[in-house]
Write a protein that holds these residues in place. Structure first.
Motif, PDB file in Angstrom:
ATOM      1  N   GLU A   8       0.724  -1.313  -0.264  1.00  0.00           N
ATOM      2  CA  GLU A   8       0.411   0.117  -0.052  1.00  0.00           C
ATOM      3  C   GLU A   8       1.074   0.824  -0.277  1.00  0.00           C
ATOM      4  O   GLU A   8       2.251   0.830   0.528  1.00  0.00           O
ATOM      5  N   SER A   9       1.063   2.379  -0.957  1.00  0.00           N
ATOM      6  CA  SER A   9       1.961   3.448  -1.124  1.00  0.00           C
ATOM      7  C   SER A   9       0.893   4.914  -0.591  1.00  0.00           C
ATOM      8  O   SER A   9       1.399   5.384  -1.100  1.00  0.00           O
ATOM      9  N   HIS A  10      -0.331   4.401  -0.466  1.00  0.00           N
ATOM     10  CA  HIS A  10      -1.506   5.451   0.232  1.00  0.00           C
ATOM     11  C   HIS A  10      -2.264   5.963   1.282  1.00  0.00           C
ATOM     12  O   HIS A  10      -1.993   4.682   2.448  1.00  0.00           O
ATOM     13  N   LEU A  11      -1.568   6.502   2.289  1.00  0.00           N
ATOM     14  CA  LEU A  11      -2.208   6.682   3.819  1.00  0.00           C
ATOM     15  C   LEU A  11      -3.523   6.395   4.263  1.00  0.00           C
ATOM     16  O   LEU A  11      -3.770   5.221   4.804  1.00  0.00           O
ATOM     17  N   ILE A  12      -4.148   6.885   3.536  1.00  0.00           N
ATOM     18  CA  ILE A  12      -6.289   6.526   3.987  1.00  0.00           C
ATOM     19  C   ILE A  12      -6.368   4.972   3.648  1.00  0.00           C
ATOM     20  O   ILE A  12      -6.420   4.823   4.807  1.00  0.00           O
ATOM     21  N   PRO A  13      -5.983   4.905   3.406  1.00  0.00           N
ATOM     22  CA  PRO A  13      -5.950   3.038   2.692  1.00  0.00           C
ATOM     23  C   PRO A  13      -5.526   2.599   3.135  1.00  0.00           C
ATOM     24  O   PRO A  13      -6.242   1.172   4.255  1.00  0.00           O
ATOM     25  N   LEU A  14      -4.143   2.381   3.888  1.00  0.00           N
ATOM     26  CA  LEU A  14      -3.287   1.562   4.889  1.00  0.00           C
ATOM     27  C   LEU A  14      -3.629   1.918   6.336  1.00  0.00           C
ATOM     28  O   LEU A  14      -3.907   0.933   7.735  1.00  0.00           O
ATOM     29  N   LEU A  15      -4.017   3.342   6.795  1.00  0.00           N
ATOM     30  CA  LEU A  15      -5.045   3.677   8.048  1.00  0.00           C
ATOM     31  C   LEU A  15      -6.602   2.697   8.467  1.00  0.00           C
ATOM     32  O   LEU A  15      -6.577   2.116   9.002  1.00  0.00           O
ATOM     33  N   ARG A  16      -7.069   2.458   7.296  1.00  0.00           N
ATOM     34  CA  ARG A  16      -8.239   2.224   6.424  1.00  0.00           C
ATOM     35  C   ARG A  16      -7.989   0.515   7.000  1.00  0.00           C
ATOM     36  O   ARG A  16      -8.862  -0.556   7.804  1.00  0.00           O
ATOM     37  N   LYS A  17      -6.833  -0.111   6.569  1.00  0.00           N
ATOM     38  CA  LYS A  17      -7.003  -1.551   6.471  1.00  0.00           C
ATOM     39  C   LYS A  17      -6.444  -1.802   8.237  1.00  0.00           C
ATOM     40  O   LYS A  17      -6.757  -2.838   9.156  1.00  0.00           O
ATOM     41  N   ALA A  18      -5.421  -0.773   8.959  1.00  0.00           N
ATOM     42  CA  ALA A  18      -4.873  -1.068  10.217  1.00  0.00           C
ATOM     43  C   ALA A  18      -5.961  -0.842  11.094  1.00  0.00           C
ATOM     44  O   ALA A  18      -5.927  -1.835  12.019  1.00  0.00           O
ATOM     45  N   PHE A  19      -7.024  -0.471  10.618  1.00  0.00           N
ATOM     46  CA  PHE A  19      -8.232  -0.189  11.506  1.00  0.00           C
ATOM     47  C   PHE A  19      -8.998  -1.496  11.573  1.00  0.00           C
ATOM     48  O   PHE A  19      -9.369  -1.872  12.735  1.00  0.00           O
ATOM     49  N   ARG A  20      -9.243  -1.679  10.179  1.00  0.00           N
ATOM     50  CA  ARG A  20      -9.825  -2.791   9.834  1.00  0.00           C
ATOM     51  C   ARG A  20      -9.445  -4.393  10.424  1.00  0.00           C
ATOM     52  O   ARG A  20     -10.267  -5.239  11.196  1.00  0.00           O
ATOM     53  N   ARG A  21      -8.360  -4.176  10.499  1.00  0.00           N
ATOM     54  CA  ARG A  21      -6.956  -5.628  11.403  1.00  0.00           C
ATOM     55  C   ARG A  21      -7.363  -5.841  12.213  1.00  0.00           C
ATOM     56  O   ARG A  21      -7.734  -6.878  12.993  1.00  0.00           O
ATOM     57  N   ALA A  22      -7.397  -4.607  12.756  1.00  0.00           N
ATOM     58  CA  ALA A  22      -7.585  -4.339  14.132  1.00  0.00           C
ATOM     59  C   ALA A  22      -8.673  -4.957  15.555  1.00  0.00           C
ATOM     60  O   ALA A  22      -8.461  -6.013  15.884  1.00  0.00           O
ATOM     61  N   ARG A  23      -9.406  -4.419  14.626  1.00  0.00           N
ATOM     62  CA  ARG A  23     -10.900  -4.625  15.338  1.00  0.00           C
ATOM     63  C   ARG A  23     -11.402  -5.888  14.447  1.00  0.00           C
ATOM     64  O   ARG A  23     -11.816  -6.770  16.337  1.00  0.00           O
ATOM     65  N   LEU A  24     -10.581  -6.368  13.840  1.00  0.00           N
ATOM     66  CA  LEU A  24     -11.315  -7.814  13.752  1.00  0.00           C
ATOM     67  C   LEU A  24     -10.617  -8.643  14.339  1.00  0.00           C
ATOM     68  O   LEU A  24     -10.829 -10.495  14.519  1.00  0.00           O
ATOM     69  N   ARG A  25      -9.158  -8.478  15.447  1.00  0.00           N
ATOM     70  CA  ARG A  25      -8.115  -9.457  15.685  1.00  0.00           C
ATOM     71  C   ARG A  25      -8.718  -9.794  17.684  1.00  0.00           C
ATOM     72  O   ARG A  25      -8.234  -9.764  18.091  1.00  0.00           O
ATOM     73  N   VAL A  26     -10.396  -9.034  17.905  1.00  0.00           N
ATOM     74  CA  VAL A  26      -9.840  -8.909  19.269  1.00  0.00           C
ATOM     75  C   VAL A  26     -10.618  -9.877  19.545  1.00  0.00           C
ATOM     76  O   VAL A  26      -9.714 -10.746  20.471  1.00  0.00           O
ATOM     77  N   PRO A  27     -11.637 -10.455  19.187  1.00  0.00           N
ATOM     78  CA  PRO A  27     -11.809 -11.764  19.255  1.00  0.00           C
ATOM     79  C   PRO A  27     -11.004 -13.599  19.336  1.00  0.00           C
ATOM     80  O   PRO A  27     -10.888 -13.779  19.792  1.00  0.00           O
ATOM     81  N   PHE A  28     -10.288 -12.852  18.310  1.00  0.00           N
ATOM     82  CA  PHE A  28      -8.480 -14.269  18.051  1.00  0.00           C
ATOM     83  C   PHE A  28      -8.003 -13.788  19.544  1.00  0.00           C
ATOM     84  O   PHE A  28      -7.710 -14.454  20.652  1.00  0.00           O
ATOM     85  N   TYR A  29      -7.723 -12.872  19.575  1.00  0.00           N
ATOM     86  CA  TYR A  29      -6.942 -12.031  20.617  1.00  0.00           C
ATOM     87  C   TYR A  29      -7.417 -12.825  22.040  1.00  0.00           C
ATOM     88  O   TYR A  29      -6.486 -13.581  23.242  1.00  0.00           O
ATOM     89  N   LEU A  30      -9.051 -12.178  22.330  1.00  0.00           N
ATOM     90  CA  LEU A  30      -9.665 -12.263  23.919  1.00  0.00           C
ATOM     91  C   LEU A  30      -9.876 -14.281  23.596  1.00  0.00           C
ATOM     92  O   LEU A  30      -9.578 -14.514  24.926  1.00  0.00           O
ATOM     93  N   ARG A  31     -10.259 -14.825  22.827  1.00  0.00           N
ATOM     94  CA  ARG A  31     -10.561 -16.618  22.649  1.00  0.00           C
ATOM     95  C   ARG A  31      -8.750 -16.904  23.132  1.00  0.00           C
ATOM     96  O   ARG A  31      -8.963 -17.688  23.687  1.00  0.00           O
ATOM     97  N   ARG A  32      -7.800 -16.392  22.509  1.00  0.00           N
ATOM     98  CA  ARG A  32      -6.584 -17.054  22.317  1.00  0.00           C
ATOM     99  C   ARG A  32      -5.537 -16.571  23.907  1.00  0.00           C
ATOM    100  O   ARG A  32      -5.415 -17.978  24.751  1.00  0.00           O
ATOM    101  N   GLY A  33      -6.161 -15.240  24.018  1.00  0.00           N
ATOM    102  CA  GLY A  33      -5.528 -15.469  25.563  1.00  0.00           C
ATOM    103  C   GLY A  33      -3.766 -15.427  26.122  1.00  0.00           C
ATOM    104  O   GLY A  33      -3.623 -14.601  26.555  1.00  0.00           O
TER     105      GLY A  33
END
Length: 333
Positions: free
Chosen positions: A203-228
């Protein structure tokens, strides 16, 4: 004993800019692939036409299913003892397959070997693209060794290990890698190594990069909480602290506008943010100029603050949505 046969699986979606380079790099390996399977994930450009000109098996998905579904489709057609995944926006260096086979055939019994993209990008990049390539490279090269997270954009998996872990979950469009690697790591050790390498176009543009970072972080929460626990490798305590420090730094700025003495606290937060991953900034300074280091730090601050925001929203969603809480418990077909 016969040498292992390697099936290379290339998921592809609108990658007309890079697919020729990718397939050329696969075709010139010192350890030849037994077969090259390109999965066209319902591209809308001429990627499939370009891929068809190469010596490969072209499989077309009926609809766009995302990377996990595309990789599953490729594995269904694969006949090799080892499946080497490479994304269509990457190239592999000539010894990548050979080194992966050597490591997977060794006494440690690795189920998967994941590569480290070079610090040199596939194309000349703008400043955001340079930031992303350097950050991506440093985090992986500094985490070399046994890991519990997977990087399937450039990685080889034995067929036995893949079958034991099961298919990628096609419902996970952004986090299918961490889910599959978690299942695989319960059964086999996995290695992250720069002996398997190539070049990446990211990715070479800031807004798509930030959007991807936000989305992936949000979707990792159930994984982290389940994994411990965090994933072994790149996810260090310092980097977790950096995400929190970045958010606090950004939140302190409005207060500093109205009350300048707050800037002292902001400066201390920023200094702590840099200090917890000091090796990364030293690496960037060696590779680039001081002005670029300032730019890199600013973008990395924004990315980390965005990650913290995504995690916070993910926790709220986890508290209010049963479906979100159990998204990693679904079994892939």
């Amino acid at each position: 004993m016969d040498e292992p046969k390697v099936s290379v699986v290339v998921p592809m979606y609108n990658d007309s800019r890079t697919i020729d380079l990718c397939l050329a790099s696969v075709s010139t390996q010192t350890y030849p692939a037994h077969e090259i399977i390109v999965v066209d994930d319902a591209s809308t450009d001429d990627s499939a036409v370009r891929a068809a000109r190469h010596s490969c098996t072209l499989v077309r998905a009926e609809r766009n299913g995302g990377p996990g579904a595309a990789r599953n489709l490729g594995v269904r057609h694969a006949k090799g003892d080892i499946v080497f995944f490479i994304d269509a926006d990457m190239i592999m260096y000539p010894d990548a397959i050979g080194n992966a086979v050597t490591l997977l055939s060794g006494p440690r019994g690795y189920g998967a070997v994941f590569g480290v993209p070079d610090k040199v990008p596939l194309f000349v990049e703008g400043p955001v693209g340079q930031y992303r390539i350097l950050q991506y490279h440093y985090w992986r090269v500094s985490a070399q060794g046994e890991v519990s997270g997977g990087f399937y954009a450039l990685g080889a998996v034995t067929r036995a290990a893949f079958d034991a872990a099961g298919w990628f979950n096609p419902a996970l469009r952004q986090t299918e890698e961490i889910d599959h690697a978690e299942r695989l790591s319960r059964r086999y050790p996995m290695l992250l190594t720069a002996r398997v390498s190539g070049r990446l176009s990211d990715e070479s543009h800031l807004i798509p990069l930030l959007r991807k970072a936000f989305r992936r972080a949000r979707l990792r929460v159930p994984f982290y909480l389940r994994r411990g626990r965090a994933m072994q490798g790149m996810e260090t305590g310092g980097r977790a602290a950096a995400a929190v420090l970045a958010l606090l730094t950004m939140l302190s700025l409005p207060a500093a506008v109205g009350y300048p003495p707050v800037l002292v606290g902001t400066a201390l937060l920023l200094a702590a943010f840099v200090a917890v991953d000091a090796g990364q900034y030293a690496f960037v300074r060696r590779e680039r100029s001081w002005p670029f280091l300032v730019f890199f730090t600013t973008v990395h601050l924004l990315v980390n603050a965005t990650v913290s925001g995504g995690l916070a929203v993910g926790v709220l969603t986890w508290l209010t949505s049963r479906q979100f809480r159990h998204m990693y418990e679904r079994t892939a077909p």
